[in-house]
Design an enzyme around this catalytic site. Structure first.
Site, PDB file in Angstrom:
ATOM      1  N   TYR A  14       0.997  -1.186  -0.033  1.00  0.00           N
ATOM      2  CA  TYR A  14      -0.136   0.059   0.118  1.00  0.00           C
ATOM      3  C   TYR A  14       0.661   1.255   0.051  1.00  0.00           C
ATOM      4  CZ  TYR A  14      -4.310  -2.707   0.834  1.00  0.00           C
ATOM      5  OH  TYR A  14      -5.590  -3.378   0.672  1.00  0.00           O
ATOM      6  N   GLY A  64     -10.933   8.460   4.362  1.00  0.00           N
ATOM      7  CA  GLY A  64      -9.723   9.261   5.296  1.00  0.00           C
ATOM      8  C   GLY A  64     -10.360  10.230   5.972  1.00  0.00           C
ATOM      9  N   ASN A 100      -9.160 -12.617  -2.010  1.00  0.00           N
ATOM     10  CA  ASN A 100      -9.580 -12.761  -3.434  1.00  0.00           C
ATOM     11  C   ASN A 100      -9.165 -14.104  -3.830  1.00  0.00           C
ATOM     12  OD1 ASN A 100      -9.938  -9.879  -3.565  1.00  0.00           O
ATOM     13  ND2 ASN A 100      -7.736  -9.747  -3.432  1.00  0.00           N
ATOM     14  N   PHE A 160     -20.468   6.637  -6.352  1.00  0.00           N
ATOM     15  CA  PHE A 160     -21.191   8.025  -6.066  1.00  0.00           C
ATOM     16  C   PHE A 160     -20.566   9.074  -7.300  1.00  0.00           C
ATOM     17  CE2 PHE A 160     -20.387   6.263  -1.919  1.00  0.00           C
ATOM     18  CZ  PHE A 160     -21.367   6.409  -1.371  1.00  0.00           C
ATOM     19  N   LEU A 179     -17.929   0.400  -1.505  1.00  0.00           N
ATOM     20  CA  LEU A 179     -18.289   1.770  -2.134  1.00  0.00           C
ATOM     21  C   LEU A 179     -17.842   1.745  -3.557  1.00  0.00           C
ATOM     22  CD1 LEU A 179     -17.952   4.315   0.690  1.00  0.00           C
ATOM     23  CD2 LEU A 179     -20.145   2.767   0.178  1.00  0.00           C
ATOM     24  N   GLY A 180     -17.239   0.681  -3.990  1.00  0.00           N
ATOM     25  CA  GLY A 180     -16.704   0.711  -5.443  1.00  0.00           C
ATOM     26  C   GLY A 180     -15.573   1.606  -5.346  1.00  0.00           C
ATOM     27  N   GLY A 181     -14.756   2.040  -4.173  1.00  0.00           N
ATOM     28  CA  GLY A 181     -13.527   2.858  -4.395  1.00  0.00           C
ATOM     29  C   GLY A 181     -14.184   4.244  -4.499  1.00  0.00           C
TER      30      GLY A 181
HETATM   31  P1  NAP Z   1     -14.328   2.215  -0.471  1.00  0.00           P
HETATM   32  O1  NAP Z   1     -15.238   2.440   0.747  1.00  0.00           O
HETATM   33  O2  NAP Z   1     -15.161   1.430  -1.689  1.00  0.00           O
HETATM   34  O3  NAP Z   1     -13.703   3.428  -1.339  1.00  0.00           O
HETATM   35  C1  NAP Z   1     -13.275   4.538  -0.448  1.00  0.00           C
HETATM   36  C2  NAP Z   1     -13.203   5.757  -1.440  1.00  0.00           C
HETATM   37  O4  NAP Z   1     -14.352   6.462  -1.699  1.00  0.00           O
HETATM   38  C3  NAP Z   1     -12.304   6.909  -0.871  1.00  0.00           C
HETATM   39  O5  NAP Z   1     -11.609   7.484  -1.738  1.00  0.00           O
HETATM   40  C4  NAP Z   1     -13.480   7.878  -0.252  1.00  0.00           C
HETATM   41  O6  NAP Z   1     -13.203   9.257  -0.281  1.00  0.00           O
HETATM   42  C5  NAP Z   1     -14.594   7.667  -1.319  1.00  0.00           C
HETATM   43  N1  NAP Z   1     -15.806   7.815  -0.780  1.00  0.00           N
HETATM   44  C6  NAP Z   1     -16.512   7.661   0.208  1.00  0.00           C
HETATM   45  N2  NAP Z   1     -17.748   8.072   0.237  1.00  0.00           N
HETATM   46  C7  NAP Z   1     -17.966   8.552  -0.785  1.00  0.00           C
HETATM   47  C8  NAP Z   1     -18.659   9.766  -1.033  1.00  0.00           C
HETATM   48  N3  NAP Z   1     -20.047   9.844  -0.542  1.00  0.00           N
HETATM   49  N4  NAP Z   1     -18.781  10.528  -2.207  1.00  0.00           N
HETATM   50  C9  NAP Z   1     -17.594  10.297  -2.813  1.00  0.00           C
HETATM   51  N5  NAP Z   1     -16.498   9.655  -2.340  1.00  0.00           N
HETATM   52  C10 NAP Z   1     -16.595   8.744  -1.493  1.00  0.00           C
HETATM   53  O7  NAP Z   1     -13.031   1.390  -0.018  1.00  0.00           O
HETATM   54  P2  NAP Z   1     -11.728   1.442  -0.786  1.00  0.00           P
HETATM   55  O8  NAP Z   1     -10.887   2.552  -0.245  1.00  0.00           O
HETATM   56  O9  NAP Z   1     -11.792   0.868  -2.273  1.00  0.00           O
HETATM   57  O10 NAP Z   1     -11.233  -0.188  -0.010  1.00  0.00           O
HETATM   58  C11 NAP Z   1     -11.260  -0.253   1.610  1.00  0.00           C
HETATM   59  C12 NAP Z   1     -10.149  -0.840   1.768  1.00  0.00           C
HETATM   60  O11 NAP Z   1     -10.349  -2.292   1.603  1.00  0.00           O
HETATM   61  C13 NAP Z   1      -8.766  -0.468   1.648  1.00  0.00           C
HETATM   62  O12 NAP Z   1      -8.362   0.688   2.425  1.00  0.00           O
HETATM   63  C14 NAP Z   1      -7.963  -1.713   1.632  1.00  0.00           C
HETATM   64  O13 NAP Z   1      -7.288  -1.877   3.198  1.00  0.00           O
HETATM   65  C15 NAP Z   1      -9.026  -2.792   1.433  1.00  0.00           C
HETATM   66  N6  NAP Z   1      -8.617  -3.096   0.241  1.00  0.00           N
HETATM   67  C16 NAP Z   1      -8.476  -4.513  -0.003  1.00  0.00           C
HETATM   68  C17 NAP Z   1      -8.262  -4.927  -1.489  1.00  0.00           C
HETATM   69  C18 NAP Z   1      -7.621  -6.558  -1.682  1.00  0.00           C
HETATM   70  O14 NAP Z   1      -7.368  -7.061  -2.763  1.00  0.00           O
HETATM   71  N7  NAP Z   1      -7.591  -7.213  -0.375  1.00  0.00           N
HETATM   72  C19 NAP Z   1      -8.468  -4.327  -2.421  1.00  0.00           C
HETATM   73  C20 NAP Z   1      -8.836  -3.127  -2.503  1.00  0.00           C
HETATM   74  C21 NAP Z   1      -8.882  -2.563  -1.125  1.00  0.00           C
HETATM   75  P3  NAP Z   1     -12.886  10.302   1.181  1.00  0.00           P
HETATM   76  O15 NAP Z   1     -11.516   9.598   1.663  1.00  0.00           O
HETATM   77  O16 NAP Z   1     -12.756  11.365   0.561  1.00  0.00           O
HETATM   78  O17 NAP Z   1     -13.846   9.970   2.053  1.00  0.00           O
END
Ligand code: NAP
Length: 298
Positions: A55, A264, A159, A218, A212-214
């Site tokens: 990461y 964050g 995965n 949204f 949230l699909g990253g």
């Molecule tokens: P997520 O919750 O789908 O996406 C988070 C992103 O969405 C952040 O950039 C956040 O921005 C944004 N977001 C949240 N609410 C929003 C809103 N209302 N409007 C617009 N943007 C919004 O999660 P993720 O970060 O993709 O993944 C979560 C965790 O899963 C990672 O940190 C990691 O630990 C883990 N992960 C694991 C794998 C794997 O292969 N095992 C792969 C990917 C991720 P803000 O920060 O501005 O809120």
């Protein structure tokens, strides 16, 4: 306040929501700000944190460790999850992105993680992705050595298909603790391909990434019908945000996933955790399913 519960028959006990640190470097926090951020999610009961060696181009673990140096008392309040097995081009010696699940690499990566976090143990170590060259005996040897030395307390995968999981499990004297999987309304394939059935069968709770699909859920115009449906359900159940409805949708799955929060922003983290008390009825759940997929159940 979220409670810690066992995620598998032989533990470990994790918080019902996990704080994901993939995007930590994007948040540009000072170590002091990161301490405040960690303390904030601990107050909500989010005690489990998700990392990976890669990461932030191999920098997130050490950045987290810098915060723990400032506030060493936080370590024992946290369960640290990290991963290994992917080699990215962020290291100049890697000409190509590849997987490495050799015994030597797993042991080296675990040692690096321990050094970065400044800790003597990882609560859970995962193999990040299925590797076509994975020799299950070698991974098992590495896991057993780390278990015996106490450097990692529990082990799991991410995965993996059920058969990849079963292969590795067949070589181990202890049970794997989880499969970390992508689960969201816009990524529903694992719900019916046997992957979540397998978790349910073993009574292990998957960790759910990118609920949230990253953020695409949204921002992508394609998902407007989904957002409209989430908005309607939000009003019906008295949720504060669309994200909460999404988390409630994930939490309704009988394999009882642990959503990993990727934001964050402290406000969004608190709102996510509050979704633990929301419930969707069957029809609300299927309306969201349909709005995301664009078609009804057969
Ligand atoms: P997520 O919750 O789908 O996406 C988070 C992103 O969405 C952040 O950039 C956040 O921005 C944004 N977001 C949240 N609410 C929003 C809103 N209302 N409007 C617009 N943007 C919004 O999660 P993720 O970060 O993709 O993944 C979560 C965790 O899963 C990672 O940190 C990691 O630990 C883990 N992960 C694991 C794998 C794997 O292969 N095992 C792969 C990917 C991720 P803000 O920060 O501005 O809120």
């Amino acid at each position: 306040m979220l409670q810690r519960l066992p995620i598998a028959p032989q533990g470990p006990a994790f918080s019902g929501f996990v704080m994901g640190y993939w995007r930590l470097m994007e948040w540009a926090m000072t170590p002091r700000q990161l301490v405040d951020f960690i303390e904030h999610h601990l107050e909500l009961g989010i005690t489990t944190v998700d990392h990976a060696d890669i990461y932030g181009d191999y920098r997130c673990e050490a950045a987290f460790g810098e915060a723990l140096k400032l506030a060493p008392e936080l370590r024992d309040k946290l369960q640290i999850v990290t991963k290994c097995g992917i080699a990215t081009r962020a290291k100049p010696q890697h000409q190509i992105g590849h997987y490495n699940t050799t015994r030597a690499h797993i042991l080296q990566s675990a040692d690096n993680s321990l050094r970065h976090f400044g800790t003597d143990r990882l609560d859970l170590l995962l193999i990040h992705r299925p590797d076509p060259l994975m020799d299950a005996d070698e991974v098992a040897e590495a896991f057993i050595a780390l278990h015996q030395s106490g450097k990692a307390l529990h082990f799991g995968v991410s995965n993996f298909t059920p058969s990849q999981y079963a292969l590795l499990q067949s070589r181990l004297p202890f049970t794997l603790a989880t499969n970390q999987l992508e689960i969201s309304p816009i990524q529903q394939s694992l719900l019916l391909d046997g992957t979540l059935d397998h978790c349910q069968q073993l009574r292990i709770r998957p960790m759910a990434w990118s609920c949230l699909g990253g953020g695409r859920l949204f921002s992508d115009p394609h998902y407007q019908p989904l957002r409209d449906e989430l908005e309607r359900v939000k009003e019906e159940i008295g949720a504060a945000t669309l994200e909460q409805v999404v988390y409630a949708w994930v939490l309704k799955l009988p394999s009882k996933p642990l959503p990993i929060i990727g934001s964050g922003k402290t406000r969004r983290v608190a709102e996510a955790a509050a979704a633990a008390s929301l419930t969707l009825d069957l029809q609300q759940w299927f309306r969201i399913r349909k709005a995301a997929l664009g078609f009804d159940v057969p």
